[in-house]
Design an enzyme around this catalytic site. Structure first.
Site, short mmCIF file in Angstrom:
data_model
loop_
_atom_site.label_atom_id
_atom_site.label_comp_id
_atom_site.label_asym_id
_atom_site.label_seq_id
_atom_site.Cartn_x
_atom_site.Cartn_y
_atom_site.Cartn_z
CG HIS A 15 17.76 27.92 -47.42
ND1 HIS A 15 16.83 26.93 -47.60
CD2 HIS A 15 18.95 27.30 -47.23
CE1 HIS A 15 17.43 25.75 -47.54
NE2 HIS A 15 18.71 25.94 -47.30
CB THR B 64 20.15 19.63 -40.21
OG1 THR B 64 20.84 18.94 -41.26
CG2 THR B 64 21.17 20.15 -39.21
CB CYS C 72 17.85 24.83 -50.85
SG CYS C 72 18.47 23.38 -50.03
CB SER D 82 27.63 24.23 -46.30
OG SER D 82 27.17 23.94 -44.99
CD GLU E 294 19.01 17.56 -52.87
OE1 GLU E 294 20.18 17.21 -53.03
OE2 GLU E 294 18.16 16.82 -52.34
N1 CAA Z 1 24.70 23.11 -25.75
C1 CAA Z 1 24.39 24.16 -26.56
N2 CAA Z 1 25.01 24.37 -27.76
C2 CAA Z 1 25.94 23.49 -28.16
C3 CAA Z 1 26.31 22.38 -27.36
C4 CAA Z 1 25.64 22.20 -26.11
N3 CAA Z 1 25.91 21.18 -25.31
N4 CAA Z 1 27.25 21.69 -28.04
C5 CAA Z 1 27.48 22.34 -29.20
N5 CAA Z 1 26.70 23.42 -29.28
C6 CAA Z 1 26.58 24.41 -30.36
C7 CAA Z 1 27.89 24.82 -30.99
O1 CAA Z 1 28.54 25.81 -30.25
C8 CAA Z 1 27.43 25.27 -32.35
O2 CAA Z 1 26.85 26.57 -32.27
P1 CAA Z 1 27.56 27.81 -33.00
O3 CAA Z 1 27.67 27.44 -34.45
O4 CAA Z 1 26.63 28.94 -32.76
O5 CAA Z 1 28.90 27.95 -32.36
C9 CAA Z 1 26.27 24.34 -32.66
O6 CAA Z 1 25.86 23.76 -31.42
C10 CAA Z 1 26.65 23.20 -33.61
O7 CAA Z 1 27.82 22.61 -33.11
P2 CAA Z 1 28.98 22.15 -34.11
O8 CAA Z 1 29.30 23.23 -35.06
O9 CAA Z 1 30.08 21.58 -33.31
O10 CAA Z 1 28.18 20.98 -34.84
P3 CAA Z 1 28.66 19.97 -35.94
O11 CAA Z 1 30.02 20.30 -36.42
O12 CAA Z 1 28.43 18.61 -35.43
O13 CAA Z 1 27.60 20.20 -37.13
C11 CAA Z 1 26.72 21.48 -38.96
C12 CAA Z 1 26.97 21.43 -37.45
C13 CAA Z 1 28.04 21.64 -39.69
C14 CAA Z 1 25.81 22.65 -39.25
C15 CAA Z 1 26.02 20.14 -39.39
O14 CAA Z 1 24.79 20.02 -38.75
C16 CAA Z 1 25.82 20.02 -40.89
O15 CAA Z 1 26.72 19.60 -41.62
N6 CAA Z 1 24.57 20.34 -41.37
C17 CAA Z 1 24.23 20.20 -42.78
C18 CAA Z 1 24.78 21.31 -43.64
C19 CAA Z 1 23.97 22.57 -43.56
O16 CAA Z 1 22.85 22.59 -43.15
N7 CAA Z 1 24.58 23.69 -44.00
C20 CAA Z 1 23.90 24.97 -43.99
C21 CAA Z 1 24.37 25.89 -45.07
S1 CAA Z 1 24.18 25.10 -46.69
C22 CAA Z 1 22.50 25.26 -47.02
O17 CAA Z 1 21.82 26.04 -46.44
C23 CAA Z 1 21.91 24.35 -48.05
C24 CAA Z 1 21.15 23.29 -47.33
O18 CAA Z 1 19.97 23.42 -47.13
C25 CAA Z 1 21.87 22.12 -46.88
#
Ligand code: CAA
Length: 422
Positions: A247, A165, A122, A215, A90
């Site tokens: 993945h 991540t 990916c 996503s 990528e």
């Molecule tokens: N203690 C324990 N858990 C906690 C917590 C705490 N104090 N605070 C929050 N959490 C948990 C939340 O409940 C949530 O868990 P669940 O989803 O099980 O409910 C988790 O931590 C994450 O919290 P948020 O959803 O609020 O986090 P965020 O909005 O800041 O970001 C994300 C999460 C959207 C995944 C972000 O990391 C992101 O954009 N990542 C990149 C995109 C990605 O990886 N997408 C995956 C699918 S696409 C793909 O696979 C292709 C690729 O490789 C990119």
């Protein structure tokens, strides 16, 4: 569980695997402190412990060369046996020139070799594997083997939701007929494509743009389609798979995926912990230590399962590959006779242990250095060493500059000696 129930002839698959683990990492607990976020959000909520960070003299090419070099040397593979190099990435470093051609030279491979890169977010790693499998079985390959290499640096903007991540790493696979490690069930495949803007990286940007929560939905939708169709095509059931590897952009994603499968199977969620620890958990250890390694993610999961799990001959595993944008595939494979030599013995444990933690300041500095070196004029005088045999020195006259110890030269001499003696 049906063991080796499909008799695939001729067989093709993965004969050897090697993961390149950068030797610097940044702790997610330190990042949480810097971002004023509860550390459990990263370590439990996302399942991430550490992210790999590249040193200024590393890039996707040096990582790919390191993974490929280890694969050839550790498994005693004659470079002349390789007839095809396919790199899935990528993080391509040039709009035209493939990484495969750089590493072809660095690994001292024969000129009678096709070298290409594949781009498909990916999913490109799995696309490369598919391509290699078909070529291996074609008469034109004349018994030669394919080298599949995946290599990526996963960067999001600093302070973005994706930042925790991030990761970096590479994988190399030797793909051959009658593989010793994992044969792929070539009779069956289940693929999926849908045009979505969930994650992408414009040509002018080093960082990906992502609609994070969307996503996740796209990933799960692709899993649902491909798993459902795979079972329909094969008549296999959930219990026929000893393990599932996914993945893994972050480990919690795999647990969401597994939950989705249990829902599709109408399996009571009370069984989740037991089944997850039996079928999935061990494959996530590498991802929790390296971060997202994009195209290498599925192969890091495979290597983790072999290193930390109970991989045994004849067991069928399910593999789910997802690439944003989006393309996905569900496939399966059987562990073969050499698995007993690989099991708990892939050197991943050692590689993870022999790393150095870096501070927040160095994390920011190394990242800036990576971005600077991609521009014309920041040419450094780094030299290769026993620990870093491939060095990216920067861009001069619009050409990427590398210094390296040709990894196979001593082996070539050894081979020449043997031929002389015979
Ligand atoms: N203690 C324990 N858990 C906690 C917590 C705490 N104090 N605070 C929050 N959490 C948990 C939340 O409940 C949530 O868990 P669940 O989803 O099980 O409910 C988790 O931590 C994450 O919290 P948020 O959803 O609020 O986090 P965020 O909005 O800041 O970001 C994300 C999460 C959207 C995944 C972000 O990391 C992101 O954009 N990542 C990149 C995109 C990605 O990886 N997408 C995956 C699918 S696409 C793909 O696979 C292709 C690729 O490789 C990119």
């Amino acid at each position: 569980m049906k063991l080796n129930s499909i008799n695939i002839e001729p067989k093709a698959g993965i004969d050897a695997i090697s993961i390149f683990v950068p030797n610097k990492y940044f702790s997610l607990e330190t990042l949480a402190k810097a971002r004023n976020v509860d550390k459990e959000k990263y370590t439990i909520g996302l399942g991430c412990k550490k992210m790999s960070v590249l040193s200024p003299f590393e890039d996707p090419v040096t990582m790919a060369a390191n993974a490929g070099m280890e694969l050839l040397e550790k498994n005693d593979i004659d470079p002349d046996e390789i007839g095809y190099v396919i790199v899935g990435t990528e993080t391509g470093i040039d709009a035209s020139k493939p990484i495969a051609v750089y590493i072809h030279e660095m690994l001292g491979l024969n000129t009678n070799c096709r070298c290409i890169d594949i781009k498909n977010a990916c999913y490109a790693g799995t696309a490369a594997l598919r391509n290699a499998l078909h070529w291996t079985l074609s008469p034109g390959s004349r018994g030669k083997k394919a080298l599949v290499v995946t290599t990526d640096v996963a960067f999001y903007n600093l302070r973005s939701a994706g930042e925790p991540t991030q990761g970096a790493g590479a994988a190399a696979l030797l793909v051959s007929k009658n593989p010793g490690l994992l044969s792929i069930d070539l009779n069956n495949e289940s693929v999926y494509t849908r045009e979505v803007m969930d994650f992408w990286r414009p040509n002018y940007s080093n960082t990906a743009i992502v609609r994070g929560h969307y996503s996740l939905e796209c990933y799960l939708e692709a899993l649902e389609h491909t798993y459902k169709n795979y079972k329909k095509y094969t008549n296999l059931s959930f219990d026929d798979f000893s393990h599932f590897i996914f993945h893994t952009p972050f480990p919690k994603m795999a647990s969401k995926a597994f939950k989705q499968m249990l829902k599709m199977e109408n399996i009571d969620f009370d069984n989740f912990d037991r089944l997850f620890s039996q079928k999935v958990a061990n494959s996530l250890i590498g991802g929790s230590e390296l971060g997202n390694v994009y195209t290498s993610s599925l192969f890091l999961a495979l290597n983790s399962l072999i290193e930390f799990g109970q991989a045994a001959e004849g067991r069928r595993i399910g593999l789910f590959s997802y690439g944003s944008g989006s393309s996905a595939e569900f496939l399966s494979g059987f562990f073969e006779k050499d698995i007993s030599q690989w099991s708990h013995n892939t050197s991943l444990t050692e590689k993870l242990k022999n790393r150095e933690a870096i501070s927040y300041d160095r994390y920011v500095l190394y990242r800036a250095a990576y971005e600077q070196r991609m521009k014309e004029g920041y040419y450094g005088d780094d030299q290769p060493s026993e620990n870093s045999r491939f060095v990216f020195r920067g861009v001069k006259n619009h050409q990427r500059q590398y210094s390296y110890f040709p990894c196979t030269s001593s082996k070539k001499e050894e081979i020449a000696d043997q031929i002389d003696k015979n």
